[in-house]
Design a protein around this motif. Structure first.
Motif, PDB file in Angstrom:
ATOM      1  N   SER A 239      16.487  20.994 -21.928  1.00  0.00           N
ATOM      2  CA  SER A 239      17.055  20.824 -20.592  1.00  0.00           C
ATOM      3  C   SER A 239      16.226  21.555 -19.541  1.00  0.00           C
ATOM      4  CB  SER A 239      18.505  21.324 -20.567  1.00  0.00           C
ATOM      5  OG  SER A 239      19.295  20.617 -21.491  1.00  0.00           O
ATOM      6  N   ALA A 240      15.772  22.779 -19.885  1.00  0.00           N
ATOM      7  CA  ALA A 240      14.927  23.528 -18.961  1.00  0.00           C
ATOM      8  C   ALA A 240      13.608  22.807 -18.725  1.00  0.00           C
ATOM      9  CB  ALA A 240      14.673  24.937 -19.501  1.00  0.00           C
ATOM     10  N   GLN A 241      13.021  22.288 -19.808  1.00  0.00           N
ATOM     11  CA  GLN A 241      11.744  21.583 -19.705  1.00  0.00           C
ATOM     12  C   GLN A 241      11.891  20.303 -18.878  1.00  0.00           C
ATOM     13  OE1 GLN A 241       9.024  22.681 -22.495  1.00  0.00           O
ATOM     14  NE2 GLN A 241       8.107  22.393 -20.511  1.00  0.00           N
ATOM     15  N   PHE A 242      12.920  19.536 -19.185  1.00  0.00           N
ATOM     16  CA  PHE A 242      13.105  18.237 -18.532  1.00  0.00           C
ATOM     17  C   PHE A 242      13.561  18.408 -17.083  1.00  0.00           C
ATOM     18  CE2 PHE A 242      15.389  14.119 -17.941  1.00  0.00           C
ATOM     19  CZ  PHE A 242      14.297  13.287 -18.144  1.00  0.00           C
ATOM     20  N   GLY A 243      14.470  19.337 -16.842  1.00  0.00           N
ATOM     21  CA  GLY A 243      14.948  19.565 -15.479  1.00  0.00           C
ATOM     22  C   GLY A 243      13.838  20.048 -14.559  1.00  0.00           C
ATOM     23  N   SER A 244      12.998  20.952 -15.050  1.00  0.00           N
ATOM     24  CA  SER A 244      11.887  21.444 -14.234  1.00  0.00           C
ATOM     25  C   SER A 244      10.859  20.354 -13.989  1.00  0.00           C
ATOM     26  CB  SER A 244      11.233  22.656 -14.896  1.00  0.00           C
ATOM     27  OG  SER A 244      10.646  22.318 -16.136  1.00  0.00           O
ATOM     28  N   ALA A 245      10.618  19.501 -14.992  1.00  0.00           N
ATOM     29  CA  ALA A 245       9.676  18.397 -14.817  1.00  0.00           C
ATOM     30  C   ALA A 245      10.180  17.408 -13.765  1.00  0.00           C
ATOM     31  CB  ALA A 245       9.442  17.684 -16.150  1.00  0.00           C
ATOM     32  N   LEU A 246      11.481  17.174 -13.731  1.00  0.00           N
ATOM     33  CA  LEU A 246      12.054  16.299 -12.703  1.00  0.00           C
ATOM     34  C   LEU A 246      11.838  16.884 -11.310  1.00  0.00           C
ATOM     35  CD1 LEU A 246      15.458  15.244 -14.327  1.00  0.00           C
ATOM     36  CD2 LEU A 246      13.493  13.754 -13.879  1.00  0.00           C
ATOM     37  N   ALA A 247      11.996  18.202 -11.195  1.00  0.00           N
ATOM     38  CA  ALA A 247      11.791  18.862  -9.901  1.00  0.00           C
ATOM     39  C   ALA A 247      10.343  18.715  -9.441  1.00  0.00           C
ATOM     40  CB  ALA A 247      12.175  20.335  -9.994  1.00  0.00           C
ATOM     41  N   VAL A 248       9.400  18.884 -10.365  1.00  0.00           N
ATOM     42  CA  VAL A 248       7.983  18.767 -10.012  1.00  0.00           C
ATOM     43  C   VAL A 248       7.622  17.324  -9.655  1.00  0.00           C
ATOM     44  CG1 VAL A 248       5.615  19.006 -10.877  1.00  0.00           C
ATOM     45  CG2 VAL A 248       7.311  20.761 -11.383  1.00  0.00           C
ATOM     46  N   THR A 249       8.163  16.362 -10.394  1.00  0.00           N
ATOM     47  CA  THR A 249       7.902  14.953 -10.092  1.00  0.00           C
ATOM     48  C   THR A 249       8.375  14.600  -8.693  1.00  0.00           C
ATOM     49  OG1 THR A 249       8.050  14.291 -12.414  1.00  0.00           O
ATOM     50  CG2 THR A 249       8.386  12.569 -10.776  1.00  0.00           C
ATOM     51  N   SER A 250       9.523  15.101  -8.305  1.00  0.00           N
ATOM     52  CA  SER A 250      10.042  14.833  -6.960  1.00  0.00           C
ATOM     53  C   SER A 250       9.069  15.343  -5.904  1.00  0.00           C
ATOM     54  CB  SER A 250      11.405  15.509  -6.788  1.00  0.00           C
ATOM     55  OG  SER A 250      12.334  15.032  -7.742  1.00  0.00           O
ATOM     56  N   ALA A 251       8.499  16.518  -6.139  1.00  0.00           N
ATOM     57  CA  ALA A 251       7.521  17.067  -5.196  1.00  0.00           C
ATOM     58  C   ALA A 251       6.238  16.244  -5.194  1.00  0.00           C
ATOM     59  CB  ALA A 251       7.221  18.521  -5.552  1.00  0.00           C
ATOM     60  N   ASN A 252       5.812  15.779  -6.369  1.00  0.00           N
ATOM     61  CA  ASN A 252       4.601  14.952  -6.448  1.00  0.00           C
ATOM     62  C   ASN A 252       4.727  13.693  -5.594  1.00  0.00           C
ATOM     63  OD1 ASN A 252       3.409  16.709  -8.236  1.00  0.00           O
ATOM     64  ND2 ASN A 252       3.911  15.517 -10.057  1.00  0.00           N
ATOM     65  N   ILE A 253       5.898  13.086  -5.633  1.00  0.00           N
ATOM     66  CA  ILE A 253       6.110  11.819  -4.928  1.00  0.00           C
ATOM     67  C   ILE A 253       5.898  11.981  -3.426  1.00  0.00           C
ATOM     68  CG2 ILE A 253       7.862  10.105  -4.297  1.00  0.00           C
ATOM     69  CD1 ILE A 253       9.023  10.483  -7.145  1.00  0.00           C
ATOM     70  N   ILE A 254       6.317  13.129  -2.890  1.00  0.00           N
ATOM     71  CA  ILE A 254       6.161  13.344  -1.443  1.00  0.00           C
ATOM     72  C   ILE A 254       4.887  14.123  -1.111  1.00  0.00           C
ATOM     73  CG2 ILE A 254       8.616  13.196  -0.973  1.00  0.00           C
ATOM     74  CD1 ILE A 254       8.789  16.192  -0.921  1.00  0.00           C
ATOM     75  N   GLY A 255       4.062  14.403  -2.145  1.00  0.00           N
ATOM     76  CA  GLY A 255       2.754  15.010  -1.903  1.00  0.00           C
ATOM     77  C   GLY A 255       2.767  16.509  -1.704  1.00  0.00           C
ATOM     78  N   LEU A 256       3.821  17.201  -2.154  1.00  0.00           N
ATOM     79  CA  LEU A 256       3.876  18.660  -2.021  1.00  0.00           C
ATOM     80  C   LEU A 256       3.340  19.311  -3.289  1.00  0.00           C
ATOM     81  CD1 LEU A 256       7.323  19.394  -0.332  1.00  0.00           C
ATOM     82  CD2 LEU A 256       5.047  19.644   0.680  1.00  0.00           C
ATOM     83  N   PRO A 257       2.310  20.161  -3.178  1.00  0.00           N
ATOM     84  CA  PRO A 257       1.767  20.837  -4.355  1.00  0.00           C
ATOM     85  C   PRO A 257       2.609  22.036  -4.752  1.00  0.00           C
ATOM     86  CG  PRO A 257       0.479  21.419  -2.430  1.00  0.00           C
ATOM     87  CD  PRO A 257       1.517  20.437  -1.963  1.00  0.00           C
ATOM     88  N   VAL A 258       3.649  21.809  -5.545  1.00  0.00           N
ATOM     89  CA  VAL A 258       4.510  22.899  -5.998  1.00  0.00           C
ATOM     90  C   VAL A 258       3.991  23.434  -7.326  1.00  0.00           C
ATOM     91  CG1 VAL A 258       6.507  21.949  -4.827  1.00  0.00           C
ATOM     92  CG2 VAL A 258       6.102  21.366  -7.217  1.00  0.00           C
ATOM     93  N   SER A 259       4.635  24.472  -7.810  1.00  0.00           N
ATOM     94  CA  SER A 259       4.220  25.096  -9.064  1.00  0.00           C
ATOM     95  C   SER A 259       5.150  24.688 -10.200  1.00  0.00           C
ATOM     96  CB  SER A 259       4.230  26.624  -8.915  1.00  0.00           C
ATOM     97  OG  SER A 259       4.091  27.240 -10.168  1.00  0.00           O
ATOM     98  N   SER A 260       4.581  24.072 -11.231  1.00  0.00           N
ATOM     99  CA  SER A 260       5.388  23.753 -12.407  1.00  0.00           C
ATOM    100  C   SER A 260       5.846  25.028 -13.101  1.00  0.00           C
ATOM    101  CB  SER A 260       4.579  22.876 -13.376  1.00  0.00           C
ATOM    102  OG  SER A 260       3.441  23.561 -13.843  1.00  0.00           O
TER     103      SER A 260
END
Length: 316
Positions: A239-260
């Motif tokens: 859940s931690a792995q998948f939930g964090s990956a979803l958060a990063v994907t959301s940032a990727n879509i709008i072009g924000l370079p967040v930290s995985s």
């Protein structure tokens, strides 16, 4: 000039593999679902796919939106400063943000040149750094609740064990894809902007450097993520792995370079608190301190390297 930029870019990609790999497969290795070598090969495959299929928005933001008119001659110093900051953290087993390091270094170039820095974008990115671990914690808890209900309807223990195993492997693959689509794309953006190397070739060699970093120098950070921060069961780990990956994907879509890395730490701590697990507070404090220091150290190192090399009779 190109050789210096490429060499620094390869060092940065290697350091991403050494540090950020833990954020993709640390839980899988820490829970002994994947061996270290199998986890590294999973990273190699899926981060390469992420670099080719998911990096364009973030690469454009890093390469041209933050400091649109920076001198490409300063890029080797920015990459070198970022890579050194990340490598030092890897020596200490700390998962810091490679994204923050690179952004800080780019801002350092803008400050040195006294040119336009798009502070509105920098502010949005910084805000995303704050929001991403919180969003990851919330998403991880939601995933935990949803999949917990599903698993409660499975009566056979061996089926649950198989499901747990594949859930963590698939979430690790997803997180590894994000490693190429987000963290590696920071380097792709800078090198695309500043060299004449064809895009697919550039992505391939940087992904290989990331793979080598994961293979040679990532074990200590893997243990920090997988075991030392807190102990999570298979469902909570997934859940931690998948939930964090979803958060990063959301940032990727709008072009924000967040930290995985920030995302997975947020997910792990969120679920650890939910389940009443003991959190290594000293380690968590050191990780957060590293997040704060990473952009500042990279910015200052970039300024220092530019100052030093500007007075030396060297040409690139």
């Amino acid at each position: 000039m190109d050789w210096a930029i490429i060499a620094a870019g390869l060092f940065m990609a290697w350091s991403i593999g050494a540090n950020d790999s833990a954020k993709a497969v640390g839980i899988a290795v820490g829970s002994e679902i994947l061996s270290f070598r199998r986890a590294v090969f999973l990273i190699g495959i899926f981060s390469l796919l992420g670099a080719f299929l998911g990096s364009s928005n973030v690469a454009h933001t890093v390469g041209s939106n933050i400091v649109p008119d920076f001198d490409k001659g300063y890029i080797p110093f920015a990459l070198l400063a970022s890579a050194l900051a990340v490598t030092f953290a890897s020596f200490r087993g700390l998962p810091i943000s490679t994204t923050q390091s690179i952004i800080g270094a780019i801002v350092g170039i803008g400050v040195y040149q006294k040119t336009y820095v798009n502070w509105s974008i920098v502010l949005k990115i910084a805000l995303a750094w704050v929001v991403s671990p919180i969003a990851a914690a919330i998403l991880s808890i939601l995933v935990f609740a949803i999949y917990g209900r599903i698993i409660n309807h499975i009566s056979k223990i061996y089926e649950i064990e198989i499901l747990y195993r594949w859930m963590i492997i698939l979430s690790s693959a997803y997180a590894s894809f994000n490693l190429g689509a987000n963290e590696l794309s920071n380097v792709i953006g800078l090198l695309t902007y500043s060299t004449n190397i064809e895009g697919s070739t550039l992505k391939l060699i940087l992904a290989l450097a990331l793979f080598l970093g994961a293979l040679t120098f990532s074990y200590e950070v893997l243990m920090t993520i997988g075991k030392n921060l807190t102990q999570l069961g298979p469902l909570a780990g997934f859940s931690a792995q998948f939930g964090s990956a979803l958060a990063v994907t959301s940032a990727n879509i709008i072009g924000l370079p967040v930290s995985s890395g920030q995302a997975i730490i947020g997910g792990i701590i969120g679920l650890g608190l939910l389940k009443g697990q003991k959190i290594n507070k000293k380690l968590a404090f050191n990780i957060v301190k590293g997040w704060i220091l990473a952009p500042l150290v990279s910015c200052l190192l970039t300024l220092l390297f530019i100052k030093i090399f500007s007075v030396l009779p060297l040409t690139f």
